[in-house]
Write a protein that holds these residues in place. Structure first.
Motif, short mmCIF file in Angstrom:
data_model
loop_
_atom_site.label_atom_id
_atom_site.label_comp_id
_atom_site.label_asym_id
_atom_site.label_seq_id
_atom_site.Cartn_x
_atom_site.Cartn_y
_atom_site.Cartn_z
N ASP A 87 0.83 -1.20 0.00
CA ASP A 87 0.00 0.00 0.00
C ASP A 87 0.88 1.26 0.00
O ASP A 87 1.85 1.34 -0.73
N ASP A 88 0.54 2.24 0.83
CA ASP A 88 1.27 3.51 0.82
C ASP A 88 2.66 3.40 1.44
O ASP A 88 3.46 4.35 1.37
N SER A 123 -7.54 0.23 -0.12
CA SER A 123 -6.22 0.67 0.34
C SER A 123 -6.24 2.05 1.00
O SER A 123 -7.16 2.85 0.80
N ASN A 124 -5.19 2.31 1.76
CA ASN A 124 -4.99 3.64 2.33
C ASN A 124 -4.73 4.66 1.23
O ASN A 124 -5.12 5.83 1.34
N THR A 125 -4.08 4.22 0.16
CA THR A 125 -3.79 5.12 -0.96
C THR A 125 -5.08 5.59 -1.60
O THR A 125 -5.21 6.76 -1.99
N ASN A 127 -7.89 5.96 -0.04
CA ASN A 127 -8.46 6.93 0.88
C ASN A 127 -7.80 8.30 0.71
O ASN A 127 -8.47 9.34 0.78
N PHE A 128 -6.49 8.29 0.48
CA PHE A 128 -5.78 9.55 0.22
C PHE A 128 -6.24 10.17 -1.09
O PHE A 128 -6.38 11.40 -1.20
#
Length: 335
Positions: A87-88, A123-125, A127-128
């Motif tokens: 992920d990030d 993913s966290n990405t 969300n970003f």
């Protein structure tokens, strides 16, 4: 329409933009893979292609080009099992996060289309990405789509995000999108429509060791099959889960051979009667809706061709999404 094509690979987004019929041009393409760039330049010799790291791009550089649309398919490895779901935290996400951090500063940017592997949506990405779009005053819609939904006999589920400046008219409600894109309305065509003629079969046939080891897990397709599995960059090197194989004899005859092999024990003599082979790179490019004019330079090996195609996109799906993003009308999509 001035377009910036990031992670341009072998030119899938470029072909999709051409097929969309939207008036405009690719102002610049950027890709760090030198082999992919060789293929891109072979097909688009007049496009400004940068081989530098995308993290070298700045808002000033992009603003000088008056970019209206960004098309991008960032590295998918951080969001896959093979990439350990980094992920990030995976360095391969850094360039994408860098691009996202610039969006609010791109004065002429009105449209964004992003493609990635299924799984990116968790993913966290992602969300970003959502936070970035909202802060930059973009309306967006996300999808998980497969070519099978568009009448193409290939399963390739991918994440897509369409984003448009809030000041522009948009209707991204699911029902409108499903109607505009004609999702799930077309019967997939048979694989015989994409088969090459006069190929050297020996170049693509499965070896004896592969047949004996993987026969139970192979996804076998036939001339009249109207489906195939997703082809990955490992196709041609590994068989389990990397894509379908082709059988030129009838499905009925093949099933009888497989049944016989199951009852009497696997023998190479029986399995060789199936005449199983890999799909050729040209056949896979047709399944991914690349135009017939697309070609690889002679210097690109078969192994490299499979790898590059496995990292690319389905042209038809993306071209329709581009038209939906820019035109936002039922008539323009169906014309």
């Amino acid at each position: 329409m001035k377009v910036l094509e990031l992670y341009s690979g072998i030119g899938g987004m470029h072909f999709a933009f051409e097929e969309s019929g939207i008036e405009g041009c690719i102002s610049m393409a950027a890709e760090i893979n030198p082999i992919a760039n060789e293929v891109y330049k072979y097909n688009f010799p007049d496009t400004d292609l940068s081989g530098r790291n995308i993290q070298g791009l700045t808002p000033d550089v992009i603003n000088k080009m008056n970019i209206n649309l960004i098309l991008m398919s960032p590295p998918c490895q951080p969001f896959t099992r093979n990439g350990n779901f980094g992920d990030d935290e995976d360095p391969r996400s850094d360039s994408f996060i860098h691009i996202l951090s610039m969006i609010k500063d791109l004065k002429d940017l009105n449209y964004i289309l992003i493609e990635n592997v299924k799984g990116f949506e968790k993913s966290n990405t992602r969300n970003f990405l959502k936070k970035t779009l909202e802060e930059a005053n973009f309306t967006y819609q996300e999808f998980i789509l497969s070519p099978l939904q568009f009448g193409i006999p290939n399963s390739r589920h991918r994440y897509y995000c369409l984003a448009k400046k809030n000041s522009l008219e948009s209707d991204f409600t699911p029902n409108v999108i499903k109607t505009n894109l004609n999702i799930d309305t077309a019967e997939p065509f048979p694989l015989k429509d994409i088969l090459e003629e006069n190929i050297v079969v020996n170049d693509y046939e499965l070896q004896e060791k592969q047949l004996c080891k993987y026969i139970k897990v192979l996804d076998i397709c036939y001339k009249d099959s109207n489906r195939s599995c997703c082809f990955t960059k490992a196709y041609g090197r590994y068989l389990d889960g990397t894509g379908s194989v082709f059988c030129p004899i009838s499905e009925e005859t093949a099933n009888n051979i497989l049944k016989e092999a199951k009852n009497t024990g696997v023998s190479i003599e029986n399995l060789k009667r199936l005449q199983l082979r890999y799909f050729t790179p040209k056949e896979i490019s047709r399944l991914m809706c690349f135009p017939e004019k697309f070609n690889f330079p002679p210097s690109i090996t078969t192994k490299q061709r499979y790898r590059l195609l496995g990292n690319s996109i389905n042209i038809k799906v993306v071209s329709l999404l581009i038209r939906l993003l820019i035109n936002n009308s039922l008539e323009s999509i169906k014309s």
